[in-house]
Design an enzyme around this catalytic site. Structure first.
Site, PDB file in Angstrom:
ATOM      1  N   LYS A  76     -76.520  89.254 -88.515  1.00 38.61           N
ATOM      2  CA  LYS A  76     -76.699  90.626 -88.976  1.00 38.61           C
ATOM      3  C   LYS A  76     -76.251  90.798 -90.423  1.00 38.61           C
ATOM      4  CE  LYS A  76     -76.806  92.993 -84.557  1.00 38.61           C
ATOM      5  NZ  LYS A  76     -76.122  93.950 -83.640  1.00 38.61           N
TER       6      LYS A  76
ATOM      7  N   ARG B 218     -73.393  88.124 -78.077  1.00 32.18           N
ATOM      8  CA  ARG B 218     -74.861  88.125 -78.052  1.00 32.18           C
ATOM      9  C   ARG B 218     -75.337  87.400 -79.307  1.00 32.18           C
ATOM     10  NH1 ARG B 218     -79.036  91.082 -80.048  1.00 32.18           N
ATOM     11  NH2 ARG B 218     -80.865  91.361 -78.677  1.00 32.18           N
TER      12      ARG B 218
HETATM   13  C1  9MG Z   1     -80.608  94.640 -78.793  1.00 33.33           C
HETATM   14  N1  9MG Z   1     -79.407  94.471 -79.617  1.00 33.33           N
HETATM   15  C2  9MG Z   1     -79.368  94.166 -80.943  1.00 33.33           C
HETATM   16  N2  9MG Z   1     -78.093  94.076 -81.375  1.00 33.33           N
HETATM   17  C3  9MG Z   1     -77.292  94.353 -80.288  1.00 33.33           C
HETATM   18  C4  9MG Z   1     -75.899  94.429 -80.094  1.00 33.33           C
HETATM   19  O1  9MG Z   1     -75.047  94.219 -81.106  1.00 33.33           O
HETATM   20  N3  9MG Z   1     -75.442  94.736 -78.858  1.00 33.33           N
HETATM   21  C5  9MG Z   1     -76.295  94.960 -77.830  1.00 33.33           C
HETATM   22  N4  9MG Z   1     -75.756  95.269 -76.608  1.00 33.33           N
HETATM   23  N5  9MG Z   1     -77.644  94.896 -77.953  1.00 33.33           N
HETATM   24  C6  9MG Z   1     -78.124  94.601 -79.173  1.00 33.33           C
END
Ligand code: 9MG
Length: 277
Positions: A223, A257
């Site tokens: 990100k 994630r």
């Molecule tokens: C779909 N998505 C994109 N970034 C995310 C994040 O940081 N957390 C969660 N739960 N979903 C995300």
């Protein structure tokens, strides 16, 4: 809490932090450049992540990157459902990343083990869509909508406001009859936050976990909060993303994630070996 109830699976939260692999089935996903559209790519990517040691796979049919428009429910279903049917035989917990109740409903019927809602189940009908199932629920904070959230994020106290938002959502869900053991929370890095807001939230993940007494899921992978610090484009953010994942876990996150599964699994193993008491 040691267990997160996710449909067919009870995820153990007291061992190695869990790795949620990102599987975009969108034509414009911000890091794969749509490389994984198409079912055969989704399947091969999922098998690759499983071979790399992923703990669960998050399937998303609508890009949530800043500035992205919403996708009609039918279109989202046409992207997500084939992938779900193909992946559910792989024996790994499947999460579906959606805000739409109709997608949640179909996904649960197709065997999704978690619903990952960046909109924290605020859409009309979202709670009703998940209440009569035992799938896991990820409740994430977002200020505004993906289309406009990064235009001018402003908070008096971002940590306090995110905690209070999540508390209200969780209280509402529990009051509606959803058991806490199904719920994890997520500060939503990059969803209506400046770089400084994101790092304030990262530094205070422990406080979020403490005050809500729920498992925290963190998604920093590739990100702009990573890119801004290292000055690298999205395809050169692996080292930064690994550092971000380890920082999240050091601050108490139990699920990360990520895009880069094998590397994250290795990093977490070394981290665990270095910190296991
Ligand atoms: C779909 N998505 C994109 N970034 C995310 C994040 O940081 N957390 C969660 N739960 N979903 C995300």
């Amino acid at each position: 809490r040691e267990i997160l109830k996710c449909g067919r699976f009870d995820l153990k939260l007291d061992g190695l932090p869990l790795v949620m692999g990102i599987l975009n089935v969108t034509p414009d996903s911000f890091s794969d450049g749509g490389r994984y559209q198409g079912l055969e790519f989704a399947l091969s990517r999922a098998e690759e992540m499983i071979a790399d040691g992923v703990d669960m796979i998050d399937v998303g049919g609508e890009s949530t990157r800043p500035g992205s428009p919403s996708v009609p429910a039918l279109e989202e279903l046409q992207r997500v459902m084939p992938a779900l049917y193909a992946l559910r035989e792989l024996g790994k917990p499947l999460s579906v990343d959606t805000c739409k109740p109709e997608v949640m409903r179909e996904a649960i019927l197709a065997g999704a083990d978690m619903i990952n809602d960046i909109n924290a189940f605020r859409a009309p009908g979202a709670l009703e869509a998940v209440i009569d199932s035992d799938c896991g629920l990820c409740v994430m904070h977002m200020q505004g909508t993906p289309q406009h959230m990064q235009e001018q994020p402003v908070y008096q106290d971002v940590v306090r406001e995110v905690i209070e938002f999540l508390r209200e959502r969780v209280d509402t869900m529990v009051a509606a009859g959803i058991e806490r053991a199904r719920i994890c929370v997520d500060p939503g890095f990059g969803f209506g936050k400046t770089i400084e807001h994101n790092y304030a939230l990262l530094r205070h993940l422990g406080q979020i976990r403490q005050e809500l007494a729920l498992p925290v899921l963190a998604g920093l992978s590739r990100k702009s909060m990573i890119g801004a610090v290292i000055g690298k484009p999205v395809e050169q953010r692996l080292a930064g993303s690994l550092a971000g994942a380890l920082a999240s876990v050091a601050h108490g996150a139990r699920i990360v994630r990520v895009h880069d599964v094998a590397e994250t699994v290795d990093a977490l193993k070394v981290w665990r070996a270095a910190t296991a008491d």
